[in-house]
Write an enzyme that holds these catalytic residues in place. Structure first.
Site, PDB file in Angstrom:
ATOM      1  N   SER A 199      10.819  18.433  -7.930  1.00 26.66           N
ATOM      2  CA  SER A 199      12.253  18.510  -8.080  1.00 26.66           C
ATOM      3  C   SER A 199      13.067  19.840  -7.665  1.00 26.66           C
ATOM      4  CB  SER A 199      12.707  17.731  -9.199  1.00 26.66           C
ATOM      5  OG  SER A 199      12.229  16.598  -9.429  1.00 26.66           O
TER       6      SER A 199
ATOM      7  N   ASN B  41       7.184  18.416   2.233  1.00 27.07           N
ATOM      8  CA  ASN B  41       6.284  17.329   2.073  1.00 27.07           C
ATOM      9  C   ASN B  41       7.166  16.165   2.345  1.00 27.07           C
ATOM     10  OD1 ASN B  41       4.444  15.363   1.717  1.00 27.07           O
ATOM     11  ND2 ASN B  41       4.043  15.960  -0.597  1.00 27.07           N
TER      12      ASN B  41
ATOM     13  N   GLU C 218       2.202  21.951  -9.409  1.00 27.02           N
ATOM     14  CA  GLU C 218       3.122  20.508  -9.381  1.00 27.02           C
ATOM     15  C   GLU C 218       3.050  19.632 -10.579  1.00 27.02           C
ATOM     16  OE1 GLU C 218       4.692  19.672  -5.197  1.00 27.02           O
ATOM     17  OE2 GLU C 218       2.788  18.464  -5.613  1.00 27.02           O
TER      18      GLU C 218
ATOM     19  N   LYS D 120       6.262  13.172   2.848  1.00 32.84           N
ATOM     20  CA  LYS D 120       5.489  11.988   2.347  1.00 32.84           C
ATOM     21  C   LYS D 120       5.846  10.793   3.322  1.00 32.84           C
ATOM     22  CE  LYS D 120       6.465  13.611  -2.248  1.00 32.84           C
ATOM     23  NZ  LYS D 120       6.663  13.540  -3.581  1.00 32.84           N
TER      24      LYS D 120
ATOM     25  N   GLY E 279       9.556  14.214  -8.158  1.00 33.25           N
ATOM     26  CA  GLY E 279      10.607  13.222  -7.604  1.00 33.25           C
ATOM     27  C   GLY E 279      11.229  12.596  -8.719  1.00 33.25           C
TER      28      GLY E 279
ATOM     29  N   GLU F 129      -0.040  12.473  -6.077  1.00 33.50           N
ATOM     30  CA  GLU F 129       0.442  11.165  -5.898  1.00 33.50           C
ATOM     31  C   GLU F 129      -0.900  10.304  -5.214  1.00 33.50           C
ATOM     32  OE1 GLU F 129       3.650  11.392  -3.172  1.00 33.50           O
ATOM     33  OE2 GLU F 129       4.938  11.914  -4.952  1.00 33.50           O
TER      34      GLU F 129
ATOM     35  N   HIS G 262      -2.819  16.127  -3.655  1.00 32.91           N
ATOM     36  CA  HIS G 262      -1.406  16.047  -3.935  1.00 32.91           C
ATOM     37  C   HIS G 262      -1.690  14.874  -5.376  1.00 32.91           C
ATOM     38  CE1 HIS G 262       2.753  14.445  -4.488  1.00 32.91           C
ATOM     39  NE2 HIS G 262       3.240  15.638  -3.910  1.00 32.91           N
TER      40      HIS G 262
HETATM   41  P1  PGA Z   1       9.902  16.367  -4.948  1.00 34.91           P
HETATM   42  O1  PGA Z   1       8.369  16.199  -4.787  1.00 34.91           O
HETATM   43  O2  PGA Z   1      10.305  17.616  -4.488  1.00 34.91           O
HETATM   44  O3  PGA Z   1      10.317  15.415  -4.535  1.00 34.91           O
HETATM   45  O4  PGA Z   1       9.680  16.318  -6.416  1.00 34.91           O
HETATM   46  C1  PGA Z   1       7.367  17.308  -4.761  1.00 34.91           C
HETATM   47  C2  PGA Z   1       5.889  17.182  -4.277  1.00 34.91           C
HETATM   48  O5  PGA Z   1       5.642  15.870  -4.357  1.00 34.91           O
HETATM   49  O6  PGA Z   1       5.467  17.727  -3.348  1.00 34.91           O
END
Ligand code: PGA
Length: 250
Positions: free
Chosen positions: A212, A9, A167, A11, A173, A97, A95
């Site tokens: 992460s 992803n 997640e 982003k 992140g 976010e 997601h």
């Molecule tokens: P990350 O993000 O690997 O940077 O923690 C995962 C995601 O949001 O899909």
């Protein structure tokens, strides 16, 4: 046997030149005979650029989000039909976010899930608890509601052509990863929940872990019985790191 899937992803990152380098890097190192499937989800603005590069390769393409609508007066939105038209096979739905920053609730996520399948796309349904929710001990309740909202709206059979990604919001992140045991516990709970509706669909359902994931921790996570690959954010922006994660899933 469930086939592992590793999804990147990206982003809201990249430029035409960096997307070119990243896609090229992944393509040049991709093990085409590997047991794991590999998917990248670039920003919508770069979909056609990446589509042209991955054409004819084993690397699959996905969107990061879609509209619940097929077309019409929805300024700034991208439909599932448009994603499919670009060669996308998958789309991320719900997601955290988007749930947190754009107020997407379980019902909207379910409508997007249905819209994705209507367009011939495989939804990658994201679920996960916040740190507060984990501390309150309501992780499984929160995730059950997120999954049940989709089952209610789309019917259980729809999960037969979908992927779920667990997640934990606190691990996205942040550099903080769920331990393999913490992740396994939730993956097992998701599979058990789906099994209360349909045992065969539950057994075949791919459940990815995200939050992460790095080259250094991927193998340990993917070795858990109910973790069928990963949804990778930050580490998917580095071709070498991403390929290390893909190799860990194979
Ligand atoms: P990350 O993000 O690997 O940077 O923690 C995962 C995601 O949001 O899909």
């Amino acid at each position: 046997m469930r086939k592992s899937l590793v999804a990147g992803n990206w982003k809201m990152n990249g430029s035409r030149s960096s997307v070119d380098r990243l896609t090229g890097g992944i393509l040049s190192g991709l093990d085409t005979g590997a047991a794991a499937e590999v998917l990248v989800c670039p920003p919508h603005a770069y979909l056609s650029q990446v589509a042209a590069m991955v054409d004819g390769s084993a690397l699959m393409l996905g969107g990061q989000d879609l509209s619940e609508h097929e077309s019409g007066a929805h300024t700034g939105e991208v439909s599932g039909v448009m994603l499919a038209d670009h060669g996308c096979t998958h789309v991320i739905v719900g997601h955290s976010e988007r749930r947190a920053l754009l107020g997407e609730d379980n019902e909207l996520v379910a409508r997007k899930f249905i819209a994705a399948q209507k367009s011939g796309l495989t939804p990658v349904l994201c679920v996960g608890e916040t740190l507060d929710e984990r501390r309150q001990g309501v992780t499984i309740d929160v995730i059950s509601r997120q999954v049940e909202a989709v089952v209610t709206a789309a019917r259980i059979a729809a999960l037969g052509s979908a992927v779920v990604a667990y997640e934990p919001v606190w691990a996205i992140g942040t550099g903080e990863t769920a331990t393999p045991e913490q992740a396994q516990e939730v993956h097992d709970a998701i599979r058990s929940l789906v099994a209360t509706h349909d045992a065969k669909i539950a057994a075949d359902l791919r459940i990815l872990y995200g939050g992460s994931v790095k080259g250094a921790n991927a193998r340990e996570l993917f070795s858990m019985p109910d973790i069928d690959g990963g949804l990778i954010g930050g580490a998917s922006l580095d071709a070498e790191e991403f390929l290390t994660i893909c190799a860990a899933a194979a």
